[in-house]
Design a protein around this motif. Structure first.
Motif, PDB file in Angstrom:
ATOM      1  N   ASN A 106       1.349  -7.222  -3.882  1.00  0.00           N
ATOM      2  CA  ASN A 106       2.328  -6.885  -4.926  1.00  0.00           C
ATOM      3  C   ASN A 106       2.765  -8.108  -5.733  1.00  0.00           C
ATOM      4  OD1 ASN A 106       2.148  -4.352  -3.843  1.00  0.00           O
ATOM      5  ND2 ASN A 106       4.332  -4.019  -3.648  1.00  0.00           N
ATOM      6  N   THR A 107       1.877  -9.060  -5.893  1.00  0.00           N
ATOM      7  CA  THR A 107       2.247 -10.288  -6.602  1.00  0.00           C
ATOM      8  C   THR A 107       2.434 -10.054  -8.101  1.00  0.00           C
ATOM      9  OG1 THR A 107      -0.114 -10.834  -6.720  1.00  0.00           O
ATOM     10  CG2 THR A 107       1.169 -11.823  -4.931  1.00  0.00           C
ATOM     11  N   ASP A 108       1.643  -9.159  -8.698  1.00  0.00           N
ATOM     12  CA  ASP A 108       1.717  -8.924 -10.144  1.00  0.00           C
ATOM     13  C   ASP A 108       2.309  -7.574 -10.499  1.00  0.00           C
ATOM     14  OD1 ASP A 108       0.477 -11.422 -10.745  1.00  0.00           O
ATOM     15  OD2 ASP A 108      -1.480 -10.538 -10.280  1.00  0.00           O
ATOM     16  N   SER A 109       2.088  -6.573  -9.667  1.00  0.00           N
ATOM     17  CA  SER A 109       2.616  -5.226  -9.898  1.00  0.00           C
ATOM     18  C   SER A 109       2.689  -4.508  -8.554  1.00  0.00           C
ATOM     19  CB  SER A 109       1.717  -4.444 -10.865  1.00  0.00           C
ATOM     20  OG  SER A 109       0.445  -4.219 -10.280  1.00  0.00           O
ATOM     21  N   PRO A 110       3.474  -3.429  -8.466  1.00  0.00           N
ATOM     22  CA  PRO A 110       3.582  -2.713  -7.186  1.00  0.00           C
ATOM     23  C   PRO A 110       2.314  -1.919  -6.877  1.00  0.00           C
ATOM     24  CG  PRO A 110       5.502  -2.320  -8.595  1.00  0.00           C
ATOM     25  CD  PRO A 110       4.442  -2.925  -9.458  1.00  0.00           C
ATOM     26  N   VAL A 111       1.468  -2.462  -6.028  1.00  0.00           N
ATOM     27  CA  VAL A 111       0.276  -1.764  -5.557  1.00  0.00           C
ATOM     28  C   VAL A 111       0.611  -0.985  -4.291  1.00  0.00           C
ATOM     29  CG1 VAL A 111      -2.095  -2.031  -4.688  1.00  0.00           C
ATOM     30  CG2 VAL A 111      -1.271  -3.486  -6.565  1.00  0.00           C
ATOM     31  N   ILE A 112       1.374  -1.611  -3.400  1.00  0.00           N
ATOM     32  CA  ILE A 112       1.776  -1.006  -2.130  1.00  0.00           C
ATOM     33  C   ILE A 112       3.222  -0.528  -2.242  1.00  0.00           C
ATOM     34  CG2 ILE A 112       1.966  -1.326   0.352  1.00  0.00           C
ATOM     35  CD1 ILE A 112      -0.892  -1.694  -0.741  1.00  0.00           C
ATOM     36  N   TRP A 113       3.447   0.737  -1.882  1.00  0.00           N
ATOM     37  CA  TRP A 113       4.786   1.335  -1.941  1.00  0.00           C
ATOM     38  C   TRP A 113       5.170   1.834  -0.554  1.00  0.00           C
ATOM     39  CZ3 TRP A 113       6.308   4.058  -7.002  1.00  0.00           C
ATOM     40  CH2 TRP A 113       5.559   3.570  -8.090  1.00  0.00           C
ATOM     41  N   ASN A 114       6.440   1.709  -0.212  1.00  0.00           N
ATOM     42  CA  ASN A 114       6.931   2.277   1.040  1.00  0.00           C
ATOM     43  C   ASN A 114       7.692   3.572   0.749  1.00  0.00           C
ATOM     44  OD1 ASN A 114       7.258   2.482   3.774  1.00  0.00           O
ATOM     45  ND2 ASN A 114       8.623   0.729   3.997  1.00  0.00           N
ATOM     46  N   THR A 115       7.884   4.388   1.773  1.00  0.00           N
ATOM     47  CA  THR A 115       8.580   5.669   1.624  1.00  0.00           C
ATOM     48  C   THR A 115       9.906   5.631   2.364  1.00  0.00           C
ATOM     49  OG1 THR A 115       6.483   6.864   1.439  1.00  0.00           O
ATOM     50  CG2 THR A 115       8.416   8.163   2.026  1.00  0.00           C
ATOM     51  N   TYR A 116      10.950   6.180   1.737  1.00  0.00           N
ATOM     52  CA  TYR A 116      12.296   6.125   2.304  1.00  0.00           C
ATOM     53  C   TYR A 116      12.846   7.542   2.442  1.00  0.00           C
ATOM     54  CZ  TYR A 116      11.528   1.277   1.351  1.00  0.00           C
ATOM     55  OH  TYR A 116      10.975   0.023   1.346  1.00  0.00           O
ATOM     56  N   GLN A 117      13.179   7.907   3.684  1.00  0.00           N
ATOM     57  CA  GLN A 117      13.618   9.256   4.025  1.00  0.00           C
ATOM     58  C   GLN A 117      15.144   9.325   3.964  1.00  0.00           C
ATOM     59  OE1 GLN A 117      11.709   8.519   7.768  1.00  0.00           O
ATOM     60  NE2 GLN A 117      10.392  10.316   7.558  1.00  0.00           N
ATOM     61  N   CYS A 118      15.646  10.073   3.006  1.00  0.00           N
ATOM     62  CA  CYS A 118      17.090  10.074   2.764  1.00  0.00           C
ATOM     63  C   CYS A 118      17.850  11.054   3.644  1.00  0.00           C
ATOM     64  CB  CYS A 118      17.369  10.342   1.291  1.00  0.00           C
ATOM     65  SG  CYS A 118      16.742   9.019   0.226  1.00  0.00           S
ATOM     66  N   TYR A 119      17.169  11.787   4.520  1.00  0.00           N
ATOM     67  CA  TYR A 119      17.929  12.552   5.508  1.00  0.00           C
ATOM     68  C   TYR A 119      18.365  11.647   6.656  1.00  0.00           C
ATOM     69  CZ  TYR A 119      13.764  13.137   8.581  1.00  0.00           C
ATOM     70  OH  TYR A 119      12.686  12.942   9.399  1.00  0.00           O
ATOM     71  N   LEU A 120      17.914  10.396   6.643  1.00  0.00           N
ATOM     72  CA  LEU A 120      18.371   9.420   7.621  1.00  0.00           C
ATOM     73  C   LEU A 120      19.639   8.738   7.114  1.00  0.00           C
ATOM     74  CD1 LEU A 120      14.978   7.750   8.614  1.00  0.00           C
ATOM     75  CD2 LEU A 120      16.208   9.589   9.796  1.00  0.00           C
TER      76      LEU A 120
END
Length: 311
Positions: A106-120
């Motif tokens: 992800n040095t130049d652009s977001p290639v890898i994305w994480n997922t965030y669960q908002c029921y937590l």
């Protein structure tokens, strides 16, 4: 492309990584060391290996190399990798591996994305921590924001092991948590549009309206692709098409595989968002209205202008 980490590494090893990561006082160093191990193809950290058998260590090193190959291919082909969140006892390990991938790709652009669960309950705390970590690493940040899909299992596990439930008390609390996380990330996008991208993955119309209202307030331009939306293919098209018409990129998730595996996945999606089933009924009503309107127009040849409809 969505990536399920348990397809690359056993749950037992992930639990070990999760425990190591959550108890470590040097989380950033762990991320950097994992990233170095991905590049070199060989991990050199006794802290990670403590308590693992020789076979489990080999599995971990193999998995690290697989992650790196996926990142390399994604970067070469211009594909975004959306790493799926899973159970709470696995997620710290998933976060560790995902942040390591971000540090590399992800040095130049977001290639890898994480997922965030908002029921937590700790969703906002988790995403805030990882945004700050990405800034320390000097890399871009990608986030897919979802409600969550393992509510029943998480509650049952908490009861059986005697610890407080990690999920929100009810659906309304989950909605409030979701909207807080979306607002936080939209504010972050506005301060650094070239370094942060998000997907607001929801079938909830009210969440979409709130997000668009905030996007307009912040002056974020839809065509830049920094704020995207997501729904399942075949669901909530009455949300998808107006968003696309307004210039937003909309990601339509396409689950595929053996029927016995796909159906439970779709059932979890319906369970995580109670508005999915209501949305399906509304979609049927809209389609029926459209059919009747088109039939009426066909039977009225002198009609000069077809009225504009807004779904």
């Amino acid at each position: 492309m969505q990536l399920k980490v348990t397809g690359l590494l056993s749950a037992d090893v992930l639990i070990h990584l999760a425990n190591t990561y959550t108890t470590s006082t040097k989380a950033l160093s762990l991320v950097e060391n994992i990233a170095n191990g991905m590049i070199s193809g060989q991990l050199k950290m006794s802290e990670l290996f403590d308590g693992l058998t020789r076979q489990e260590r080999q599995c971990l090193e193999h998995a690290v190399r697989r992650f790196h190959k996926i990142g390399m291919m994604a970067q070469t082909k211009g594909v975004k990798v959306l790493v799926d969140a899973e159970y709470t006892y696995l997620n710290p390990a998933i976060n560790l591996l995902t942040m390591a991938l971000m540090a590399i790709f992800n040095t130049d652009s977001p290639v890898i994305w994480n997922t965030y669960q908002c029921y937590l309950k700790k969703a906002l705390e988790t995403i805030t921590t990882e945004v700050e970590m990405s800034q320390k690493l000097g890399v871009c940040f990608g986030a897919k924001i979802v409600r969550g899909a393992y509510m029943v299992q998480e509650h049952q596990r908490a009861v059986s092991l005697g610890y407080p439930s990690p999920i929100c008390e009810n659906y309304e609390a989950t909605n409030n948590n979701y909207n807080k996380v979306v607002k936080y990330m939209l504010d972050h996008v506005q301060t650094g549009q070239s370094t942060c991208n998000i997907i607001i993955a929801t079938h909830n119309e009210e969440s979409v309206r709130l997000a668009i209202r905030r996007v307009n307030e912040l002056g974020i331009q839809p065509h830049l692709g920094t704020v995207n939306f997501g729904q399942l293919l075949g669901m909530s098209d009455q949300i998808t098409f107006p968003l696309a018409s307004a210039g937003f990129t909309v990601y339509k998730s396409i689950p595929y595989g053996p029927l016995g595996e796909v159906l439970p996945y779709l059932a979890r999606r319906a369970m995580e968002n109670q508005t999915v089933l209501a949305g399906a009924r509304k979609e049927q009503q809209l389609l029926w209205q459209e059919i009747k309107l088109r039939a009426k127009n066909c039977l009225t040849p002198n009609l000069r202008e077809i009225p504009t409809r807004t779904f």
